[in-house]
Design a protein around this motif. Structure first.
Motif, PDB file in Angstrom:
ATOM      1  N   UNK A   1       0.857  -1.199   0.000  1.00 41.35           N
ATOM      2  CA  UNK A   1       0.000   0.000   0.000  1.00 41.35           C
ATOM      3  C   UNK A   1       0.890   1.247   0.000  1.00 41.35           C
ATOM      4  N   UNK A   2       1.961   1.223   0.805  1.00 39.21           N
ATOM      5  CA  UNK A   2       2.847   2.394   0.888  1.00 39.21           C
ATOM      6  C   UNK A   2       3.581   2.662  -0.424  1.00 39.21           C
ATOM      7  N   UNK A   3       3.806   1.610  -1.228  1.00 44.13           N
ATOM      8  CA  UNK A   3       4.454   1.783  -2.532  1.00 44.13           C
ATOM      9  C   UNK A   3       3.426   1.982  -3.643  1.00 44.13           C
ATOM     10  N   UNK A   4       2.148   2.034  -3.268  1.00 47.80           N
ATOM     11  CA  UNK A   4       1.025   2.263  -4.177  1.00 47.80           C
ATOM     12  C   UNK A   4       0.855   1.156  -5.215  1.00 47.80           C
ATOM     13  N   UNK A   5       1.340  -0.055  -4.889  1.00 47.52           N
ATOM     14  CA  UNK A   5       1.112  -1.205  -5.762  1.00 47.52           C
ATOM     15  C   UNK A   5      -0.232  -1.845  -5.458  1.00 47.52           C
ATOM     16  N   UNK A   6      -0.702  -1.657  -4.232  1.00 45.77           N
ATOM     17  CA  UNK A   6      -1.942  -2.255  -3.757  1.00 45.77           C
ATOM     18  C   UNK A   6      -2.759  -1.159  -3.084  1.00 45.77           C
ATOM     19  N   UNK A   7      -4.064  -1.252  -3.210  1.00 50.53           N
ATOM     20  CA  UNK A   7      -4.962  -0.318  -2.543  1.00 50.53           C
ATOM     21  C   UNK A   7      -5.680  -1.032  -1.409  1.00 50.53           C
TER      22      UNK A   7
ATOM     23  N   UNK B   1      -6.601  -4.869  -2.825  1.00 50.28           N
ATOM     24  CA  UNK B   1      -6.724  -5.222  -4.233  1.00 50.28           C
ATOM     25  C   UNK B   1      -5.601  -4.534  -5.001  1.00 50.28           C
ATOM     26  N   UNK B   2      -5.303  -5.041  -6.163  1.00 51.76           N
ATOM     27  CA  UNK B   2      -4.232  -4.485  -6.992  1.00 51.76           C
ATOM     28  C   UNK B   2      -4.591  -3.086  -7.452  1.00 51.76           C
ATOM     29  N   UNK B   3      -3.610  -2.231  -7.457  1.00 51.93           N
ATOM     30  CA  UNK B   3      -3.803  -0.855  -7.944  1.00 51.93           C
ATOM     31  C   UNK B   3      -4.134  -0.866  -9.428  1.00 51.93           C
ATOM     32  N   UNK B   4      -3.664  -1.873 -10.160  1.00 51.13           N
ATOM     33  CA  UNK B   4      -3.897  -1.933 -11.606  1.00 51.13           C
ATOM     34  C   UNK B   4      -5.351  -2.284 -11.939  1.00 51.13           C
ATOM     35  N   UNK B   5      -6.076  -2.907 -10.987  1.00 50.89           N
ATOM     36  CA  UNK B   5      -7.488  -3.252 -11.233  1.00 50.89           C
ATOM     37  C   UNK B   5      -8.356  -2.005 -11.249  1.00 50.89           C
ATOM     38  N   UNK B   6      -7.914  -0.932 -10.603  1.00 51.79           N
ATOM     39  CA  UNK B   6      -8.703   0.290 -10.506  1.00 51.79           C
ATOM     40  C   UNK B   6      -8.617   1.091 -11.788  1.00 51.79           C
ATOM     41  N   UNK B   7      -7.451   1.059 -12.439  1.00 52.56           N
ATOM     42  CA  UNK B   7      -7.199   1.907 -13.603  1.00 52.56           C
ATOM     43  C   UNK B   7      -7.961   1.483 -14.823  1.00 52.56           C
TER      44      UNK B   7
END
Length: 134
Positions: free
Chosen positions: A106-112, A128-134
């Protein structure tokens, strides 16, 4: 100016000459201090290439192999965000260990992270993965 190299006795002339040659080449870079960057200093002191993203130091308590295992959870799309307990169970580690790694991601913004307020007990953080949001 600090230590550039260290040569053990007995002194081998070729080794000494090689060090002086490298030092002379690096002095050329140091003449123009306005163009000097931290990467130049790092290369000068280490004599090696820049560290890659993977070889950079991780915080205390975060192991690279375990971190890769946690990241692997998010390589495939998840139906629902995952809890630290579910991640720990999947990896064979405690909920606390899983949460430490998830919070690092979360701190590296890879996961939300999101909070799930249930009916009983305290709220649960789900990831969840940060890439799923985009």
């Amino acid at each position: 100016g600090g230590v550039f190299d260290y040569i053990l006795k007995p002194l081998v002339f070729d080794r000494f000459k090689n060090t002086l040659t490298k030092f002379s080449a690096h002095l050329q870079k140091l003449e123009d201090l306005s163009a000097l960057a931290q990467t130049d200093v790092d290369r000068l002191l280490s004599g090696a290439r820049q560290p890659s993203q993977q070889t950079q130091r991780l915080p205390k308590g975060i192991d690279a192999l375990t971190l890769d295992s946690v990241r692997a959870i998010f390589t495939r799309p998840l139906k629902n965000p995952i809890s630290a307990e579910e991640a720990g169970s999947h990896l064979g580690v405690s909920r606390t260990t899983a949460r430490r790694y998830l919070e690092y991601l979360v701190s590296t913004q890879e996961v939300l992270a999101s909070i799930n307020y249930g009916n009983i007990g305290r709220p649960e953080r789900r990831y969840r993965s940060n890439s799923e949001v985009k």
